[in-house]
Design an enzyme around this catalytic site. Structure first.
Site, PDB file in Angstrom:
ATOM      1  N   ILE A   1      30.659  25.595  42.111  1.00  0.00           N
ATOM      2  CA  ILE A   1      31.290  25.878  40.818  1.00  0.00           C
ATOM      3  C   ILE A   1      31.631  24.618  40.036  1.00  0.00           C
ATOM      4  CG2 ILE A   1      32.203  28.131  41.467  1.00  0.00           C
ATOM      5  CD1 ILE A   1      34.855  26.819  42.139  1.00  0.00           C
ATOM      6  N   GLY A   2      31.361  23.451  40.604  1.00  0.00           N
ATOM      7  CA  GLY A   2      31.639  22.227  39.865  1.00  0.00           C
ATOM      8  C   GLY A   2      31.108  21.011  40.596  1.00  0.00           C
TER       9      GLY A   2
ATOM     10  N   GLY B   1      31.049  16.388  40.250  1.00  0.00           N
ATOM     11  CA  GLY B   1      31.469  15.180  39.541  1.00  0.00           C
ATOM     12  C   GLY B   1      30.946  13.959  40.264  1.00  0.00           C
ATOM     13  N   GLY B   2      31.374  12.793  39.821  1.00  0.00           N
ATOM     14  CA  GLY B   2      30.872  11.568  40.408  1.00  0.00           C
ATOM     15  C   GLY B   2      31.291  11.367  41.851  1.00  0.00           C
ATOM     16  N   MET B   3      32.474  11.899  42.220  1.00  0.00           N
ATOM     17  CA  MET B   3      33.007  11.663  43.560  1.00  0.00           C
ATOM     18  C   MET B   3      33.123  12.932  44.398  1.00  0.00           C
ATOM     19  SD  MET B   3      33.714   8.385  43.806  1.00  0.00           S
ATOM     20  CE  MET B   3      35.015   8.192  45.014  1.00  0.00           C
TER      21      MET B   3
ATOM     22  N   ASP C   1      43.529  11.643  34.376  1.00  0.00           N
ATOM     23  CA  ASP C   1      42.222  12.226  34.047  1.00  0.00           C
ATOM     24  C   ASP C   1      42.362  13.497  33.212  1.00  0.00           C
ATOM     25  OD1 ASP C   1      39.484  12.053  34.069  1.00  0.00           O
ATOM     26  OD2 ASP C   1      39.220  13.126  35.954  1.00  0.00           O
TER      27      ASP C   1
ATOM     28  N   VAL D   1      32.508  20.959  44.129  1.00  0.00           N
ATOM     29  CA  VAL D   1      33.457  22.028  44.403  1.00  0.00           C
ATOM     30  C   VAL D   1      32.700  23.342  44.597  1.00  0.00           C
ATOM     31  CG1 VAL D   1      35.518  23.246  43.608  1.00  0.00           C
ATOM     32  CG2 VAL D   1      35.179  20.850  42.987  1.00  0.00           C
TER      33      VAL D   1
ATOM     34  N   LYS E   1      36.741  21.630  47.826  1.00  0.00           N
ATOM     35  CA  LYS E   1      36.273  20.398  47.202  1.00  0.00           C
ATOM     36  C   LYS E   1      35.760  19.459  48.290  1.00  0.00           C
ATOM     37  CE  LYS E   1      37.825  16.713  44.079  1.00  0.00           C
ATOM     38  NZ  LYS E   1      38.977  16.194  43.319  1.00  0.00           N
TER      39      LYS E   1
END
Length: 403
Positions: A17-18, A20-22, A139, A25, A40
């Site tokens: 569902i998601g 990012g760079g790090m 953030d 999820v 996550k």
């Protein structure tokens, strides 16, 4: 130390569902309690600043921060472990869509709705900043804000949040993070979060992402077709000099003065109320549309997995377990839910002879559509006090179901 065997035994991944760079999820289901969670999975590099104890417990800055939070705007943490050399953090699954996704699809928010969200985010930051060990979020942006089906919001992703004593490590989100966050070793403060909050308000009011060039961004704000007081608020928040930005208390007072100036303007208040109600309805209907599409994807995914676990054209125990996961997790549309609940109930009734579980799934069905359900449930109830006469019970089952 927990490993992939623990993960696969306890959790079932439904969908990514998601990303990012790090981290990435995933939406998962806890097999033990049939509850949805967000898992996550952090990048392998995070192990270098994490602590692993001999008893299998694990901690890193994000885990410790989430454990310490107790505020309705933030997801709670329930588990943490290692899988394939990566830290996995299990938190509350917040249903809905990101504010970023909503703005991309629907455009700018009504002014009063945007200000309402701005205030909630402001109070969330105040909670972090005024703790015994103050925390900077660092953030703030629409991609980290979830809009729930009822129109309320939640703040997610504490991946780079940290102590208020932090010095910049040149990390952040371009266009949202303040200049000092990109200067190695620069001091950060509560007002670093205020900058990103101002940029977030700009995007809520325009539907457009902020510009990384502050001089260009200020021109864009001045050209907005919106009240002067709101423009001024955003410009104050995104001042280049950190110390000259307003504090949270100053922003609250600014908003209160604006409210007092508008007090008594009944037509404006009525229009604002109507706009806010319409917005919530729009969010709800947009969510329902997305939810129908998502459930169709789940149904297709489930059918594929079930077909891979059929035995000679019949449901296997594993196939039934997969179906139960989707039913109990409420991942199917109403028609599919009824169809497969009936199949599961009959499997437990005839194949497993687990009448208690069969009753659970028969009870989900409408007697108008499945008139024989009452007969099945009666049999399931009587089996609880079965006296051991199998022949007698077989006759009873046949009579009840046929009637």
């Amino acid at each position: 130390m927990y490993n992939s065997a623990y993960f696969s035994k306890r959790y079932k991944i439904i969908k990514k569902i998601g990303t990012g760079g790090m981290s990435s999820v995933y939406l998962c289901v806890d097999k033990n309690i049939n509850k949805k969670w967000a898992v996550k999975k952090l990048s392998e590099s995070t192990l270098f600043y994490s602590n692993l104890s001999s008893d299998g417990s694990i901690s890193n800055p994000e885990i410790e921060l989430l454990k310490s939070l107790d505020y309705y705007m933030f997801p709670g943490i329930s588990d943490a472990f290692i899988e394939d050399g990566k830290i996995c953090i299990v938190t509350d699954y917040i249903e809905g869509q990101t504010l970023s996704s909503y703005l991309k699809t629907n455009g700018a928010l009504p002014v009063e709705v945007a200000l309402s969200y701005f205030k909630e985010l402001l109070y969330a930051l105040e909670y972090l900043h005024t703790r015994d060990n103050p925390i900077l979020y660092l953030d703030m942006k629409p991609a980290n804000i979830m809009i729930r089906p009822d129109g309320s919001i939640r703040l997610i992703d504490f991946g780079i949040a940290g102590s208020i004593l932090l010095k910049s490590k040149s990390i952040g989100s371009i266009g949202y993070s303040p200049p000092e966050q990109y200067i190695e070793g620069a001091r950060l403060s509560e007002k670093s979060d205020i900058f990103a909050l101002g940029m977030t308000l700009y995007e809520m009011l325009t539907g457009k992402k902020p510009d990384s060039d502050l001089s260009i961004q200020r021109k864009k704000i001045n050209s907005m077709r919106i009240g002067k007081s709101i423009k001024q608020l955003i410009l104050l928040c995104i001042r280049e000099d950190m110390e000259s930005r307003p504090s949270i208390n100053q922003i609250k007072e600014y908003l209160n003065r604006r409210k007092r100036r508008e007090k008594g303007a009944l037509p404006v208040a009525v229009i604002t109320c109507i706009v806010s109600i319409l917005f919530i309805f729009l969010v709800f209907f947009a969510y329902e549309k997305n939810n129908r599409q998502l459930k169709e994807e789940y149904r297709t995914e489930m059918i594929k997995k079930v077909s891979e676990n059929m035995e000679n054209g019949e449901y296997s125990r594993e196939a039934i377990r997969i179906i139960c996961g989707y039913i109990d997790g409420n991942f199917l549309d109403k028609e599919s839910d009824e169809k497969y609940s009936y199949e599961v109930a009959r499997y437990y009734f005839y194949t497993e002879k687990d009448y208690a579980r069969a009753k659970v799934y028969f009870s989900r069905l409408s007697t108008d559509k499945f008139p024989e359900v009452n007969g099945y449930i009666t049999v399931c109830n009587k089996m609880s006090s079965f006296d051991g006469n199998e022949e007698k019970m077989a006759d009873l089952m046949k009579a009840e179901v046929e009637n």
